[in-house]
Design a protein around this motif. Sequence first.
Motif: not given
Length: 613
Positions: A244-251, A273-280
């Motif tokens: 769950a990439p979206e849930a991982a970034m919210r956490r 840093e929250a704005e920089r998050m971009a999962l491959p």
Amino acid sequence: MPRSPVRASQAAPLTSSRTGPARVTAPKAPRRLFGRLLHGVLLLGIWGSVALAVLLLWFAWDLPRPGDALLATRRPSVTLETSDGHLLATSGDLYGERVRLSELPPYLPGALIAVEDRRFRAHFGVDPVGLLRAAVSNLRAGGVVQGGSTLTQQLAKNLFLTPERSLRRKVQEALLALWLEHHFSKDQLLEIYLNRVYLGSGAYGVDAAARLYFGVPAKRVTLWQAAVLAGLPKAPSRLNPRAAPEAAMRRAADVLAAMADVGLITPQRATLEAERMALPPRPSGDAGWFAEWVQGDLAEDYPTAIGADLTLRTTLDRKAQAAVEHRLEALLAGPGAAAHVGQGAVVVLDARDGAVRAMAGGRSYRQSPFNRATMARRQPGSAFKPFVWLAALEKGASPGDAVSDAPLTLGRWSPGNGHWRSRGAITLQEALAHSVNTAAVRLLLQAGGPEPVAKVARRLGVQGRFTRDASLALGTAEVTLLDLTAGYAPFANGGFRVMPYGVARAESAERLLAVPRTAPQRVIPAGEAAAMRQMLAAVVQGGTGRAAAVPGRAVGGKTGTTQDSRDAWFVGIAEPLVIGVWLGNDDASPMDEVSGGTLPARLFHEILEDLSP
């Protein structure tokens, strides 16, 4: 008159003068009461101690030996990489390198402490303050919104206990936490935790997780990546970037906020840093068919690696796999759905050595892991005819020789020619280009019958069930898509049989292992391979496979369709690749006028276009 007070000297004696001096005796009732209370307290203490000891024994009777559990074994991991080294899939328990606390960026352990146990360095393994705070929060919320377990308790649970939720397990967790705190320093406990905690998708420890989710070792994670990792222990199966990439970034954003709350970073840095998050992008889910195929015989292929971690560099090409998956799904969802096509399979093979570059065993691996490319045996129809033509060449025929296309009857069987109008005699090249059935049967008979043709197919790598009558010329054998595709490789590479393979390199315990592989073997002369390639090119240039043509590419191939359009095939050559396509339904129900020259040839064309420079 009132009496005068009695003087002390005049008071009546308490005892007879004969018994000696007078003594004062204290009342016995208070002394007896005190004695009884003391006796009761002692008994209560003794029996309470016995009861507590029995209770502790009941809690602890099946506790694991902590020293042994720290050395517990695990399932060996298998890591699959694509041909360019990107992670493809993992199985077993994936561990990275063991990392020291001093080697990690400080914000990684800091993030973990901030979000999981802010009083980690102050408590003794169990945190009464944290328990009280959690109880108050849960009471106010009317439900469980906060836990009171410390990092040490989490470590105890992860190392020694099962996930079972019960009072007994919680007490055991606390006892083991006390043992850990007694035997290890806080830094040691944190280091053990970071190396052993489960972080989802089979990854244990921050280094394995960092490599799995970000492609970097834990020593090189950025701040936001550290926040993602620190957020996983709460629910590793539900919050990891693969599930769950979206849930991982919210956490992770919550973790960054917690770090700001305890002063590890500024609120502005947390926001940045929250704005920089971009999962491959996650690896292809449908490459699971290829992953299972590659791992089919690991014990036999790598016996010296049994019980050890294994890393396999596969032959899978990410671009080819993506093209296959995207184009197959688009076709099945669009024109395929309109024509009642429910499933498909595709194989992309390197004709030079047999390396499998892409494989789709169906429409969705998650919905159906059955591999229709390697496990399903179906009739190939006219896609089998090139082996009949090759058998004829080996008997001395050539592409320009004439063969009759007139009606033919063998006993009570009369093969039809569909929409083809008989011309009396046509060349072998024309007969293959237009897939003329009566010509195919005549060529099979000229080559010596079904048995010599079956031997030719087997020699080129096609394994399966071959009928023993003349219907074999029309493709009544039963073969897999992978075998049929590999059988076309000698036509593309100058006459060499190749064995499909998926592993290019194997490594275990930092040493290279021998990869079992069969070298290409010449099975037909170069001249006959060139003749076959010429005739297959004619199929695409002006025959049944015209939909497969790609401008600027030399393409050859053969269509195949079984009775009532139950199976439709196209196997095409575009050096150095051979691409095999099958479309149909799992229950063998008919499609609506789908032949090998329609949707399968079109799918070949689209995939090849995506792979062209």
